[in-house]
Write an enzyme that holds these catalytic residues in place. Structure first.
Site, PDB file in Angstrom:
ATOM      1  N   ASP A  87      33.022  39.888  47.555  1.00 32.16           N
ATOM      2  CA  ASP A  87      32.691  39.223  46.298  1.00 32.16           C
ATOM      3  C   ASP A  87      32.825  37.701  46.355  1.00 32.16           C
ATOM      4  OD1 ASP A  87      31.767  41.280  44.681  1.00 32.16           O
ATOM      5  OD2 ASP A  87      33.744  41.780  43.888  1.00 32.16           O
ATOM      6  N   ASP A 144      28.189  46.312  44.196  1.00 28.30           N
ATOM      7  CA  ASP A 144      28.517  44.969  43.682  1.00 28.30           C
ATOM      8  C   ASP A 144      28.018  43.865  44.627  1.00 28.30           C
ATOM      9  OD1 ASP A 144      30.240  47.129  43.167  1.00 28.30           O
ATOM     10  OD2 ASP A 144      31.711  45.842  42.213  1.00 28.30           O
TER      11      ASP A 144
HETATM   12  N1  GLY Z   1      33.088  43.600  41.455  1.00 21.83           N
HETATM   13  C1  GLY Z   1      33.915  44.516  40.755  1.00 21.83           C
HETATM   14  C2  GLY Z   1      33.442  44.959  39.423  1.00 21.83           C
HETATM   15  O1  GLY Z   1      32.308  44.895  39.069  1.00 21.83           O
HETATM   16  O2  GLY Z   1      34.263  45.415  38.648  1.00 21.83           O
END
Ligand code: GLY
Length: 364
Positions: A87, A144
């Site tokens: 992320d 994600d």
């Molecule tokens: N990237 C983690 C979520 O969407 O909660």
């Protein structure tokens, strides 16, 4: 929704947030007050991202002043024990890269490229995916990551190095093959053999089950694939974005605000996720901007429907809460951050509002 009367109200809310949030790194608002969370956490870029959008929309230096230090503070986590992972795009695109794009700041560029290198280093060649998380999850990939591909695609263009684009497209192709089901619904986690790349199983993750449809994951998928199409102009990514968006729109035909998962048991039927709604709204506008005019109405109108419902039923634009949107769901299976304000929900709400105000620059 009359955006020209709404926008000043939103800007006033952000001004209030600046005073209330101060130097905190906001993640969750449980009782009207945002927490101050770890800077290496995946959400640390969203509050500065709101500030950078406000700066870009208004050119008021108050916003750039408050946003300025964030990329350096987040970068400092690289120099100590940290949990950065797939992320980093969520952290460095709305901070370092946004700062560079909006001000030309060379340190922002350097930090963005460093984060892109880190992300590219997570590529599993055998399975053609960016690995998720850290610790023992060597063969996991998650939906994600779709939103983080813009960091690689930006770097590829910025330094004319196609390796970053190759990695982003390889991961996106794995999403097309293993994550997006024929009906347009999407898996959250897919586990591969980290040595051979062979498919092992899918996992429920933050969704209800391995066969369910976690609503924020659907939004990550179609917003992310639309972004990949914007950078690459490869039709298969736009087709995929539209397929997932159509599934999302069908599931929200009655109420534009999604359940936290579209395939939950009966007991959960009232639990919403406003962060999925705002991310979806932003992604729908992205698709609208990428398709011919006669097709665009469908996506733009649905984005507007979401924004109207969010604004009427969930947005708090006065001083009574620090966050904007109520009723976000972070991680229902873990019972973490359920029915709360979430900074990423707020970010995508502001981003969508800016897009509806004809903001043409992009962060993702
Ligand atoms: N990237 C983690 C979520 O969407 O909660």
């Amino acid at each position: 929704m009359d955006m020209t009367t709404f926008w000043p109200l939103l800007q006033k809310k952000v001004d209030t947030m600046i005073e209330r949030i101060g130097s905190k790194s906001p993640h969750v608002d449980k009782e009207g007050v945002y927490d101050d969370f770890r800077l290496d956490w995946w959400t640390s870029g969203f509050w500065p991202g709101i500030l950078w959008i406000m700066y870009d929309m208004t050119k008021d230096e108050k916003y750039s002043r408050h946003a300025w230090e964030w990329d350096s503070k987040i970068e400092a986590c690289f120099l100590q024990e940290n949990n950065f992972h797939h992320d980093v795009g969520f952290q460095f695109l709305p901070t370092a890269v946004a700062k560079y794009r909006m001000t030309g700041d060379k340190d922002g560029r350097r930090r963005g490229l460093q984060a892109a290198n880190f992300l590219a280093g997570r590529f599993n060649l055998a399975g053609r995916f960016l690995r998720a998380w850290n610790q023992e999850k060597h063969g996991w990939a998650i939906i994600d990551s779709s939103m983080n591909l813009s960091l690689l695609l930006w770097a590829a263009e910025e330094i004319a190095d196609s390796r970053f684009k190759q990695a982003a497209m390889a991961h996106a192709d794995t999403v097309l093959e293993y994550f997006i089901r024929n009906d347009g619904s999407v898996r959250h986690i897919v586990s591969f053999d980290p040595d051979t790349g062979a498919f092992l199983e899918s996992l429920g993750g933050q969704g209800y089950s391995p066969t369910s449809a976690w609503s924020r994951g659907q939004a990550w998928a179609f917003h992310g694939m639309a972004n990949v199409y914007r950078y690459t102009r490869e039709q298969r990514y736009l087709d995929a974005a539209k397929r997932v968006a159509h599934y999302f729109m069908a599931q929200t035909a009655v109420d534009p605000i999604p359940l936290w998962d579209f395939r939950t048991g009966d007991a959960d039927l009232q639990l919403k996720d406003t962060s999925a709604a705002s991310c979806a709204a932003s992604g729908l506008i992205e698709i609208a901007d990428l398709v011919p005019g006669e097709e665009a109405h469908l996506y733009r109108n649905q984005a507007l429907r979401i924004m109207e419902a969010l604004t009427e039923r969930y947005a708090v634009l006065d001083h009574s809460r620090e966050s904007i949107l109520r009723e976000g769901t972070g991680n229902k299976p873990a019972e973490q951050n359920v029915n709360v304000g979430l900074i990423y929900g707020d970010y995508f709400y502001v981003e969508t509002a800016a897009k509806l105000m004809n903001w043409k620059n992009r962060i993702f």
